[in-house]
Design a protein around this motif. Structure first.
Motif, mmCIF file in Angstrom:
data_model
loop_
_atom_site.group_PDB
_atom_site.id
_atom_site.type_symbol
_atom_site.label_atom_id
_atom_site.label_comp_id
_atom_site.label_asym_id
_atom_site.label_seq_id
_atom_site.Cartn_x
_atom_site.Cartn_y
_atom_site.Cartn_z
ATOM 1 N N ALA A 126 0.843 -1.135 -0.091
ATOM 2 C CA ALA A 126 -0.031 0.124 0.026
ATOM 3 C C ALA A 126 0.892 1.271 0.082
ATOM 4 O O ALA A 126 0.693 2.213 -0.803
ATOM 5 C CB ALA A 126 -0.884 0.175 1.226
ATOM 6 N N ASN A 127 1.947 1.439 0.913
ATOM 7 C CA ASN A 127 2.475 2.602 0.864
ATOM 8 C C ASN A 127 3.814 2.797 0.024
ATOM 9 O O ASN A 127 4.135 3.690 -0.354
ATOM 10 C CB ASN A 127 3.167 2.725 2.576
ATOM 11 N N GLU A 128 4.804 1.597 -0.007
ATOM 12 C CA GLU A 128 5.945 1.845 -0.874
ATOM 13 C C GLU A 128 5.480 1.724 -2.470
ATOM 14 O O GLU A 128 6.181 2.545 -3.306
ATOM 15 C CB GLU A 128 6.669 0.532 -0.430
ATOM 16 N N TYR A 129 4.380 0.723 -2.789
ATOM 17 C CA TYR A 129 4.387 0.446 -4.112
ATOM 18 C C TYR A 129 2.875 1.145 -4.519
ATOM 19 O O TYR A 129 2.579 0.902 -5.643
ATOM 20 C CB TYR A 129 4.377 -1.083 -4.322
ATOM 21 N N HIS A 130 2.283 1.852 -3.884
ATOM 22 C CA HIS A 130 0.927 2.645 -4.051
ATOM 23 C C HIS A 130 -0.091 1.593 -4.753
ATOM 24 O O HIS A 130 -0.782 1.944 -5.654
ATOM 25 C CB HIS A 130 1.218 3.752 -4.876
ATOM 26 N N ASP A 131 -0.124 0.404 -4.245
ATOM 27 C CA ASP A 131 -0.933 -0.653 -4.526
ATOM 28 C C ASP A 131 -2.095 -0.951 -3.452
ATOM 29 O O ASP A 131 -1.752 -2.083 -2.865
ATOM 30 C CB ASP A 131 -0.352 -1.979 -5.305
ATOM 31 N N ALA A 132 -2.954 -0.316 -3.162
ATOM 32 C CA ALA A 132 -4.024 -0.683 -2.374
ATOM 33 C C ALA A 132 -4.783 -1.936 -2.381
ATOM 34 O O ALA A 132 -5.154 -2.576 -1.684
ATOM 35 C CB ALA A 132 -4.887 0.487 -1.886
ATOM 36 N N GLY A 133 -4.866 -2.052 -3.847
ATOM 37 C CA GLY A 133 -5.823 -3.291 -4.244
ATOM 38 C C GLY A 133 -4.940 -4.685 -3.718
ATOM 39 O O GLY A 133 -5.514 -5.655 -3.339
ATOM 40 N N THR A 134 -3.657 -4.624 -4.202
ATOM 41 C CA THR A 134 -2.913 -5.679 -3.900
ATOM 42 C C THR A 134 -2.768 -5.946 -2.145
ATOM 43 O O THR A 134 -2.885 -7.134 -1.655
ATOM 44 C CB THR A 134 -1.540 -5.831 -4.487
ATOM 45 N N SER A 135 -2.823 -4.920 -1.539
ATOM 46 C CA SER A 135 -2.423 -4.575 -0.121
ATOM 47 C C SER A 135 -3.917 -5.593 0.465
ATOM 48 O O SER A 135 -3.786 -6.336 1.395
ATOM 49 C CB SER A 135 -2.242 -3.578 0.492
ATOM 50 N N ASP A 136 -4.745 -5.177 -0.140
ATOM 51 C CA ASP A 136 -6.261 -5.663 0.276
ATOM 52 C C ASP A 136 -6.338 -7.171 0.091
ATOM 53 O O ASP A 136 -6.956 -7.722 0.927
ATOM 54 C CB ASP A 136 -7.409 -4.734 -0.306
ATOM 55 N N PHE A 137 -6.090 -7.160 -0.887
ATOM 56 C CA PHE A 137 -5.844 -8.614 -1.637
ATOM 57 C C PHE A 137 -5.145 -9.776 -0.737
ATOM 58 O O PHE A 137 -5.739 -10.401 -0.187
ATOM 59 C CB PHE A 137 -5.587 -8.941 -3.030
ATOM 60 N N ILE A 138 -3.807 -9.400 -0.258
ATOM 61 C CA ILE A 138 -3.240 -10.089 0.562
ATOM 62 C C ILE A 138 -3.826 -10.069 2.084
ATOM 63 O O ILE A 138 -3.609 -11.147 2.622
ATOM 64 C CB ILE A 138 -1.473 -10.043 0.609
ATOM 65 N N THR A 139 -4.417 -9.094 2.441
ATOM 66 C CA THR A 139 -4.980 -8.946 3.672
ATOM 67 C C THR A 139 -6.033 -10.296 3.565
ATOM 68 O O THR A 139 -6.096 -10.996 4.547
ATOM 69 C CB THR A 139 -5.674 -7.603 4.078
#
Length: 157
Positions: A126-139
């Motif tokens: 989310a923070n380093e790569y600006h990819d909230a979607g993948t952050s949510d996905f792996i959550t």
């Protein structure tokens, strides 16, 4: 054609590389769970055989969803056993014995290892790569593994 989804190619590539490792972990765990399903022995054979089947079916869905997430970012997935073994941080089955306790302990350790690895990447994506979607996905993946680990852990009490 490259995806135009508000994430730079550099960041999509970095996320895809990390997802490739997660995919490898998931595939190795799927294989180990399938092995446990096939090779379980002991007085609780039938019950645990069915339990392992439900677990590897969940893992099969996870493997597919991780691969599709990589593809949605515009990258290709590793798809050979050799590549999976190079990318995973898990080890192949130890084959110490085929009792339910031994197999469950080994699978539980792998789930917990994956949980830790996923948790370490949530904020990074989310923070380093600006990819909230993948952050949510792996959550979501982490939560699934936490439940699967709970089920495994419950057999050991």
């Amino acid at each position: 054609m490259q995806p135009n989804i508000g994430i730079t190619e550099e960041n999509r590539s970095a996320v895809a590389n990390e997802l490739n490792k997660i995919l490898a972990d998931e595939f190795v765990l799927y294989t180990k769970t399938k092995n446990a399903h096939w090779n379980i022995e002991g007085p609780d054979f039938h019950t645990i055989h069915i339990f392992f089947e439900s677990q590897f079916e969940q893992l099969d869905d996870i493997v597919d969803s991780v691969a599709e997430r990589i593809r949605s970012l515009g990258h290709y997935t590793p798809a050979t056993l050799q590549l999976f073994l190079q990318l995973t941080h898990l080890t192949e089955a130890s084959r110490s014995n085929n009792s339910s306790t031994a197999l469950i302990r080994e699978l539980l350790a792998d789930h917990e290892s994956i949980i830790i690895h996923l948790r370490e990447n949530i904020n990074r994506f989310a923070n380093e790569y600006h990819d909230a979607g993948t952050s949510d996905f792996i959550t979501g993946l982490m939560e699934t593994h936490e439940k699967m680990a709970w089920f495994l852990r419950s057999h050991l009490k």
